[in-house]
Enzyme design. Structure first.
Site, PDB file in Angstrom:
ATOM      1  N   GLU A 205       0.881  -1.177   0.000  1.00 54.53           N
ATOM      2  CA  GLU A 205       0.000   0.000   0.000  1.00 54.53           C
ATOM      3  C   GLU A 205       0.912   1.219   0.000  1.00 54.53           C
ATOM      4  O   GLU A 205       1.416   1.628   1.043  1.00 54.53           O
ATOM      5  CB  GLU A 205      -0.901  -0.006   1.253  1.00 54.53           C
TER       6      GLU A 205
ATOM      7  N   CYS B 230      -1.987   9.628   2.411  1.00 48.55           N
ATOM      8  CA  CYS B 230      -1.563   9.027   1.140  1.00 48.55           C
ATOM      9  C   CYS B 230      -2.544   9.329   0.014  1.00 48.55           C
ATOM     10  O   CYS B 230      -2.161   9.362  -1.144  1.00 48.55           O
ATOM     11  CB  CYS B 230      -1.392   7.529   1.301  1.00 48.55           C
TER      12      CYS B 230
HETATM   13  P1  NAD Z   1       7.437   4.985   7.484  1.00 49.80           P
HETATM   14  O1  NAD Z   1       8.736   5.729   7.461  1.00 49.80           O
HETATM   15  O2  NAD Z   1       6.697   4.878   8.748  1.00 49.80           O
HETATM   16  O3  NAD Z   1       7.723   3.554   6.897  1.00 49.80           O
HETATM   17  C1  NAD Z   1       6.739   2.559   6.829  1.00 49.80           C
HETATM   18  C2  NAD Z   1       7.310   1.289   7.421  1.00 49.80           C
HETATM   19  O4  NAD Z   1       8.512   0.926   6.775  1.00 49.80           O
HETATM   20  C3  NAD Z   1       7.625   1.404   8.894  1.00 49.80           C
HETATM   21  O5  NAD Z   1       7.163   0.258   9.577  1.00 49.80           O
HETATM   22  C4  NAD Z   1       9.125   1.522   8.914  1.00 49.80           C
HETATM   23  O6  NAD Z   1       9.685   1.025  10.091  1.00 49.80           O
HETATM   24  C5  NAD Z   1       9.547   0.715   7.728  1.00 49.80           C
HETATM   25  N1  NAD Z   1      10.806   1.160   7.149  1.00 49.80           N
HETATM   26  C6  NAD Z   1      11.209   2.438   6.941  1.00 49.80           C
HETATM   27  N2  NAD Z   1      12.415   2.457   6.340  1.00 49.80           N
HETATM   28  C7  NAD Z   1      12.778   1.167   6.166  1.00 49.80           C
HETATM   29  C8  NAD Z   1      13.927   0.530   5.591  1.00 49.80           C
HETATM   30  N3  NAD Z   1      14.941   1.237   5.080  1.00 49.80           N
HETATM   31  N4  NAD Z   1      13.959  -0.810   5.574  1.00 49.80           N
HETATM   32  C9  NAD Z   1      12.960  -1.534   6.079  1.00 49.80           C
HETATM   33  N5  NAD Z   1      11.847  -0.984   6.628  1.00 49.80           N
HETATM   34  C10 NAD Z   1      11.766   0.338   6.683  1.00 49.80           C
HETATM   35  O7  NAD Z   1       6.423   5.593   6.517  1.00 49.80           O
HETATM   36  P2  NAD Z   1       6.687   6.306   5.168  1.00 49.80           P
HETATM   37  O8  NAD Z   1       7.236   5.317   4.233  1.00 49.80           O
HETATM   38  O9  NAD Z   1       7.367   7.606   5.334  1.00 49.80           O
HETATM   39  O10 NAD Z   1       5.130   6.611   4.879  1.00 49.80           O
HETATM   40  C11 NAD Z   1       4.762   7.586   4.051  1.00 49.80           C
HETATM   41  C12 NAD Z   1       4.442   6.999   2.697  1.00 49.80           C
HETATM   42  O11 NAD Z   1       3.477   5.986   2.862  1.00 49.80           O
HETATM   43  C13 NAD Z   1       3.849   7.979   1.734  1.00 49.80           C
HETATM   44  O12 NAD Z   1       4.431   7.745   0.469  1.00 49.80           O
HETATM   45  C14 NAD Z   1       2.389   7.613   1.698  1.00 49.80           C
HETATM   46  O13 NAD Z   1       1.744   7.935   0.511  1.00 49.80           O
HETATM   47  C15 NAD Z   1       2.447   6.156   1.928  1.00 49.80           C
HETATM   48  N6  NAD Z   1       1.208   5.691   2.514  1.00 49.80           N
HETATM   49  C16 NAD Z   1       0.436   4.847   1.812  1.00 49.80           C
HETATM   50  C17 NAD Z   1      -0.756   4.428   2.339  1.00 49.80           C
HETATM   51  C18 NAD Z   1      -1.652   3.490   1.621  1.00 49.80           C
HETATM   52  O14 NAD Z   1      -2.518   2.917   2.286  1.00 49.80           O
HETATM   53  N7  NAD Z   1      -1.497   3.281   0.333  1.00 49.80           N
HETATM   54  C19 NAD Z   1      -1.144   4.873   3.588  1.00 49.80           C
HETATM   55  C20 NAD Z   1      -0.306   5.731   4.275  1.00 49.80           C
HETATM   56  C21 NAD Z   1       0.884   6.121   3.746  1.00 49.80           C
END
Ligand code: NAD
Length: 472
Positions: free
Chosen positions: A227, A261
């Site tokens: 997602e 998102c």
């Molecule tokens: P985040 O930094 O919280 O990361 C999400 C998860 O990935 C966390 O559990 C984190 O611990 C893990 N993570 C982060 N870096 C990592 C790495 N290098 N290796 C392994 N795991 C790692 O969240 P984010 O990615 O900044 O979230 C924002 C993004 O998520 C935006 O692009 C947003 O559009 C997207 N998003 C999508 C949805 C959806 O339902 N489609 C919902 C919310 C957010």
């Protein structure tokens, strides 16, 4: 603290217990094969417990969400607490129907046979949540995974640390400790966790990390739901009701300070529509957030200083038409509209994920569609127009996870609509029945008997072959 549990509580952030991840997953797998998660009564009880956990700790969850995002109680309840409770209730209402084996149609060849699709849980599922709606994006998929009969390793986002810690504290108190475990940790912990063999991974977050998850899952050919995010375009034409469009656009863009998102990422419209919509949005922003939005309790802050700095740098793109002020000490960014933005500007190269809305001028719907189709497939496409031909044009001529015509965000709240991306905005979908289906393998089962006629009918398949048998 590390001893809360090798297996039952959470593994703390210091990484000391990382070597236990293999054991933790193994113990969950053994529990799965013991059959504990299979009985319907057990699954129902666990979902009720999850609902109770949120209901009994509503105000703590709201407090934690406010700590992480300075978000107001109203948005905490509507967008997260109540939403997740409703997911539980909706699942409880339908679980028996969705879990029932399906009996697809069959031809005369199988007239004596049973043809059944069993919904088989995958086994040990990893659910990784994102920080922007840290409660519902972590626990709503967990509802589906539990309902389907899986053991679940829950990995909340460490970036929303107050909510992550609360989930890690509460889950062991309410849910079965052998079947459901929380890992609290950051990148090193997640990297280690992803080396384990899971039977399904459900990830919510950025496209960049989505790739890392997919690469890790390849090792064991683990199926994944991703997602992800993307730049969700919003087209507005001159038939749209400007006052209503402005209300819906401002709401959808600025809830959670744009850290959504499915928030509108940028607007495509003519210069004339832009002038009208900006005038109206100025009025609406004042109506929602007062003379100085910084004083409004209803406007969130940016999650971290790093995220704030990335967003603040975008403010030099194009020209500020509304807002533009910031306060680094509070990680505050004013609701901002930018005009005269060029498609080559940095703000148009990545998902904004903050309270800044750039406008790009196009002459008509065809130009807008061309612009959209030249870029990655977004999570959502929004179009505001009274003209049904224009509405249909966007639905049929663009690709995106979802489409919402004449509103923003609300497609997300419709239980019966799939929620998920396509292309770079993700793969797989959930919500409603799909939340159940995501976490089961549809196992096709053919049950035959030793019935004499059945054997006779099927016997032409056996050698020795002949021209006569070929005609049968
Ligand atoms: P985040 O930094 O919280 O990361 C999400 C998860 O990935 C966390 O559990 C984190 O611990 C893990 N993570 C982060 N870096 C990592 C790495 N290098 N290796 C392994 N795991 C790692 O969240 P984010 O990615 O900044 O979230 C924002 C993004 O998520 C935006 O692009 C947003 O559009 C997207 N998003 C999508 C949805 C959806 O339902 N489609 C919902 C919310 C957010």
């Amino acid at each position: 603290e590390a001893k809360i549990s090798r297996f039952n509580g959470y593994v703390p952030i210091n990484g000391k217990d990382m070597s236990n991840y293999a054991e933790m997953v193994q113990s969950a797998r053994e529990t799965f094969y013991s059959g504990k998660t299979r009985p319907m009564d057990f699954r129902i009880k666990q979902i009720k417990q999850l609902r109770k956990m949120i209901e009994e700790n509503k105000s703590d969850f709201s407090g934690a969400l406010s700590t992480d995002l300075r978000r107001t109680k109203f948005e905490n309840y509507v967008l997260e607490v109540d939403f997740t409770i409703n997911e539980c209730t909706h699942m409880l209402r339908h679980i028996k129907e969705w879990a029932a084996p399906e009996r697809p149609s069959k031809t005369w060849v199988n007239v004596f046979d049973e043809v059944v699709i069993h919904k088989e849980p995958y086994g040990v599922v990893l659910v990784m949540g994102a920080w922007n709606y840290p409660l519902q994006l972590t626990l709503a998929p967990v509802v589906g995974a539990i309902a389907a009969g899986n053991c679940v390793i829950i990995k909340p986002s460490e970036v929303a640390s107050a909510v992550a810690k609360l989930i890690a504290d509460l889950v062991p108190k309410y849910l079965d400790n052998e079947c459901y475990k929380v890992v609290y940790g950051g990148v090193p912990e997640t990297t280690e966790l992803l080396k384990q063999k899971f039977d399904y991974i459900f990830y919510t977050g950025s496209t960049t990390v989505g790739r890392i998850v997919r690469e890790a899952s390849n090792k064991f050919l683990t199926p994944v739901t991703l997602e992800l995010g993307g730049k969700s375009p919003t087209y507005i034409d001159n038939t749209a009701d400007i006052p209503i469009t402005a209300k819906r656009l401002v709401w959808g863009k600025f809830i959670n300070a744009g850290q959504t998102c499915i928030a509108p990422d940028y607007v495509l419209c003519t210069k004339e529509v832009q002038d009208k919509i900006i005038e109206e949005c100025k009025r609406v922003i004042k109506e929602y957030y007062g003379e100085d939005p910084k004083e409004s309790p209803d406007l969130c802050r940016i999650i971290t200083t790093k995220h704030f700095q990335r967003l603040a740098a975008f403010l030099s793109n194009g020209e500020v038409a509304i807002g533009g002020r910031t306060d680094p000490s509070e990680k505050y960014i004013e609701p901002t509209f930018l005009i005269n933005v060029k498609p080559t500007d940095p703000i148009m190269q990545e998902e904004i994920f903050g309270p800044i809305l750039p406008f790009i001028n196009v002459n008509n719907a065809y130009e807008a569609i061309k612009f959209i189709n030249e870029r990655e497939k977004p999570l959502v496409l929004y179009a505001f127009s009274k003209d049904s031909a224009v509405q249909n044009l966007f639905i049929s001529q663009t690709q995106s996870g979802a489409v919402c015509i004449n509103d923003t965000i609300l497609q997300y709240s419709v239980d019966t609509l799939p929620f998920g991306g396509v292309g770079m905005s993700g793969m797989g979908a959930y919500h409603g029945k799909l939340s159940y289906d995501t976490f089961v393998h549809p196992k096709g089962c053919l049950l035959r008997t030793f019935n004499f006629i059945g054997e006779f009918v099927g016997s032409s398949r056996y050698p020795p072959y002949s021209e006569t048998k070929l005609k049968l």
